[in-house]
Design an enzyme around this catalytic site. Structure first.
Site, mmCIF file in Angstrom:
data_model
loop_
_atom_site.group_PDB
_atom_site.id
_atom_site.type_symbol
_atom_site.label_atom_id
_atom_site.label_comp_id
_atom_site.label_asym_id
_atom_site.label_seq_id
_atom_site.Cartn_x
_atom_site.Cartn_y
_atom_site.Cartn_z
ATOM 1 N N HIS A 1 92.184 -1.959 -115.004
ATOM 2 C CA HIS A 1 93.203 -0.835 -114.857
ATOM 3 C C HIS A 1 94.472 -1.594 -114.338
ATOM 4 C CE1 HIS A 1 90.179 2.570 -113.898
ATOM 5 N NE2 HIS A 1 89.759 1.783 -114.932
ATOM 6 N N GLU B 1 96.452 -1.415 -112.149
ATOM 7 C CA GLU B 1 96.453 -1.756 -110.741
ATOM 8 C C GLU B 1 95.794 -3.207 -110.408
ATOM 9 O OE1 GLU B 1 96.622 2.632 -110.515
ATOM 10 O OE2 GLU B 1 95.640 1.137 -111.533
ATOM 11 N N CYS C 1 92.872 5.268 -108.998
ATOM 12 C CA CYS C 1 91.343 5.581 -109.061
ATOM 13 C C CYS C 1 90.827 5.197 -107.658
ATOM 14 C CB CYS C 1 90.917 5.379 -110.136
ATOM 15 S SG CYS C 1 90.432 3.822 -110.205
ATOM 16 N N CYS D 1 90.645 1.185 -107.956
ATOM 17 C CA CYS D 1 91.958 0.543 -107.631
ATOM 18 C C CYS D 1 92.612 1.118 -106.025
ATOM 19 C CB CYS D 1 93.037 1.014 -108.444
ATOM 20 S SG CYS D 1 92.531 0.544 -110.266
#
Length: 164
Positions: free
Chosen positions: A56, A58, A86, A89
């Site tokens: 992701h 992040e 999410c 993260c």
């Protein structure tokens, strides 16, 4: 409280998200990590291209930030993400000792497919964390960030569906 500095870094995250949208195997979520006024890590979602469910924006940015400062702890850093992080993260941010999370579009601004749970709000992860030196703020350039994503209740083409 968000200010023009936050908006500037969020605009950089938006540019990363736009680059991710057209990159092979990318998607439109962008993130920058800032420490002492300078970007130490940045990225966009690369899950498909890297064949890595943890890639992701992040996490990509945290990996790059850690390499830049040669430390897994990112104390005092601010993470800017175009979309509310999410659960994975958010927890990684807690473990990395990020000091502040700033996001643009939140759960109510985009289609529910961008989140892994119907009722779990990652803001609660921060509120319930043992750490008291981490903050979270949403809604910075929310309308600009939300334009990157499908809207709430929008009908999705089959190939765009995720988490549903």
């Amino acid at each position: 409280m968000a200010d023009s500095t936050d908006e500037g870094f969020m605009r950089h995250a938006i540019a990363l998200a736009q680059a991710g949208q057209v990159a092979a195997g990318g998607s439109p979520i962008g993130c920058v990590i800032v420490l002492d006024g300078r970007i130490i890590g940045q990225g966009h979602n690369q899950t498909e291209g890297d064949h890595d469910p943890t890639a992701h924006a992040e996490v990509v940015a945290m990996r790059r930030a850690g390499a830049a400062v040669r430390n897994w702890e990112l104390r005092g850093a601010t993470l800017y993400s175009t979309l509310q992080p999410c659960g994975m993260c958010t927890m990684a941010s807690i473990w990395a000792k990020i000091g502040r999370i700033v996001y643009g579009a939140g759960r109510g601004d985009v289609h529910s497919m961008y989140f892994e749970d119907r009722h779990l709000d990652t803001d609660d992860f921060i509120r319930d964390a043992y750490r008291r030196d981490i903050g979270i703020e949403g809604g910075v350039l929310a309308a600009d960030c939300a334009k990157l994503y499908y809207g709430p209740g929008e009908r999705l083409p089959f190939e765009a569906q995720a988490n549903i």
